[in-house]
Design a protein around this motif. Structure first.
Motif, PDB file in Angstrom:
ATOM      1  N   VAL A  12      -4.543   6.451  -6.130  1.00 23.28           N
ATOM      2  CA  VAL A  12      -5.829   5.804  -5.911  1.00 23.28           C
ATOM      3  C   VAL A  12      -6.734   6.757  -5.144  1.00 23.28           C
ATOM      4  N   GLN A  13      -8.021   6.623  -5.335  1.00 23.92           N
ATOM      5  CA  GLN A  13      -8.961   7.445  -4.588  1.00 23.92           C
ATOM      6  C   GLN A  13      -9.160   6.894  -3.182  1.00 23.92           C
ATOM      7  N   ALA A  14      -9.558   7.761  -2.286  1.00 20.32           N
ATOM      8  CA  ALA A  14      -9.840   7.335  -0.916  1.00 20.32           C
ATOM      9  C   ALA A  14     -10.871   6.209  -0.929  1.00 20.32           C
ATOM     10  N   GLY A  15     -10.616   5.214  -0.095  1.00 28.84           N
ATOM     11  CA  GLY A  15     -11.471   4.037  -0.053  1.00 28.84           C
ATOM     12  C   GLY A  15     -11.021   2.919  -0.967  1.00 28.84           C
ATOM     13  N   GLY A  16     -10.080   3.218  -1.833  1.00 30.61           N
ATOM     14  CA  GLY A  16      -9.584   2.220  -2.771  1.00 30.61           C
ATOM     15  C   GLY A  16      -8.513   1.329  -2.174  1.00 30.61           C
ATOM     16  N   SER A  17      -7.951   0.475  -3.030  1.00 26.87           N
ATOM     17  CA  SER A  17      -6.961  -0.509  -2.591  1.00 26.87           C
ATOM     18  C   SER A  17      -5.748  -0.507  -3.504  1.00 26.87           C
ATOM     19  N   LEU A  18      -4.629  -0.895  -2.933  1.00 25.42           N
ATOM     20  CA  LEU A  18      -3.394  -1.119  -3.673  1.00 25.42           C
ATOM     21  C   LEU A  18      -2.677  -2.294  -3.037  1.00 25.42           C
ATOM     22  N   ARG A  19      -1.885  -2.988  -3.840  1.00 24.64           N
ATOM     23  CA  ARG A  19      -1.035  -4.037  -3.303  1.00 24.64           C
ATOM     24  C   ARG A  19       0.412  -3.736  -3.681  1.00 24.64           C
ATOM     25  N   LEU A  20       1.230  -3.625  -2.687  1.00 28.16           N
ATOM     26  CA  LEU A  20       2.659  -3.425  -2.904  1.00 28.16           C
ATOM     27  C   LEU A  20       3.369  -4.768  -2.851  1.00 28.16           C
ATOM     28  N   SER A  21       4.389  -4.898  -3.682  1.00 31.44           N
ATOM     29  CA  SER A  21       5.198  -6.118  -3.688  1.00 31.44           C
ATOM     30  C   SER A  21       6.645  -5.768  -3.384  1.00 31.44           C
ATOM     31  N   THR A  75       9.122 -13.117  -2.268  1.00 31.27           N
ATOM     32  CA  THR A  75       8.345 -11.898  -2.459  1.00 31.27           C
ATOM     33  C   THR A  75       7.439 -11.672  -1.264  1.00 31.27           C
ATOM     34  N   MET A  76       7.369 -10.422  -0.843  1.00 32.51           N
ATOM     35  CA  MET A  76       6.496 -10.030   0.248  1.00 32.51           C
ATOM     36  C   MET A  76       5.481  -9.050  -0.284  1.00 32.51           C
ATOM     37  N   TYR A  77       4.325  -9.012   0.354  1.00 33.20           N
ATOM     38  CA  TYR A  77       3.234  -8.183  -0.127  1.00 33.20           C
ATOM     39  C   TYR A  77       2.665  -7.331   1.003  1.00 33.20           C
ATOM     40  N   LEU A  78       2.162  -6.173   0.612  1.00 32.64           N
ATOM     41  CA  LEU A  78       1.402  -5.349   1.538  1.00 32.64           C
ATOM     42  C   LEU A  78       0.101  -4.990   0.830  1.00 32.64           C
ATOM     43  N   GLN A  79      -0.965  -5.624   1.267  1.00 30.39           N
ATOM     44  CA  GLN A  79      -2.292  -5.331   0.732  1.00 30.39           C
ATOM     45  C   GLN A  79      -2.873  -4.177   1.532  1.00 30.39           C
ATOM     46  N   MET A  80      -3.213  -3.111   0.841  1.00 35.99           N
ATOM     47  CA  MET A  80      -3.715  -1.907   1.503  1.00 35.99           C
ATOM     48  C   MET A  80      -5.134  -1.647   1.039  1.00 35.99           C
ATOM     49  N   ASN A  81      -6.073  -1.733   1.950  1.00 39.19           N
ATOM     50  CA  ASN A  81      -7.485  -1.502   1.661  1.00 39.19           C
ATOM     51  C   ASN A  81      -7.982  -0.273   2.402  1.00 39.19           C
ATOM     52  N   SER A  82      -9.120   0.214   1.989  1.00 36.80           N
ATOM     53  CA  SER A  82      -9.747   1.381   2.637  1.00 36.80           C
ATOM     54  C   SER A  82      -8.733   2.502   2.816  1.00 36.80           C
TER      55      SER A  82
END
Length: 121
Positions: A12-21, A75-82
């Motif tokens: 992902v580009q800087a500033g973007g988001s990903l969600r890990l499960s 299920t657990m999640y890690l939402q990663m923003n910015s």
């Protein structure tokens, strides 16, 4: 025996988001998301207790990452923003049969295989 499986990494580009499960079989009281970059020690970035009533965030991710869990789905999640380039690492989900969050990797008994997160500048 508890099995832990992560998913959701990527580029992902800087500033973007990903969600890990993180899907975990069996009952796991405490879940932590660790990361390890090349040449660096494994560090805890976020953790959550079974009830979700207690969470931990490393200073480097506070305000950007959010950990959550859906116990019905196990299920657990890690939402990663910015996201920043310095967030680039292999991210691991780990579980421990205890109610107290700890930052010590050795205290977590069950580990996933890891998922790569790469943030480009």
């Amino acid at each position: 025996q508890v099995q832990v499986v992560e998913s959701g990494g990527g580029l992902v580009q800087a500033g973007g988001s990903l969600r890990l499960s993180c899907a975990a079989s069996g009952r796991t009281f405490c879940i932590g998301w660790f990361r390890q970059a090349p040449g660096k020690e494994r560090e805890l970035v976020a953790a959550i207790t079974w009830s979700g009533g207690s969470t931990y965030y490393a200073d480097s991710v506070k305000g950007r990452f959010t950990i959550s869990r859906d116990n019905a789905k196990k299920t657990m999640y890690l939402q990663m923003n910015s996201l920043k380039p310095e967030d680039t690492a292999v991210y691991y989900c780990a579980a421990r049969p205890a109610v107290v969050i700890t930052t010590i990797p050795a205290a977590y008994e069950y580990w996933g295989q890891g998922t790569q997160v790469t943030v480009s500048s």
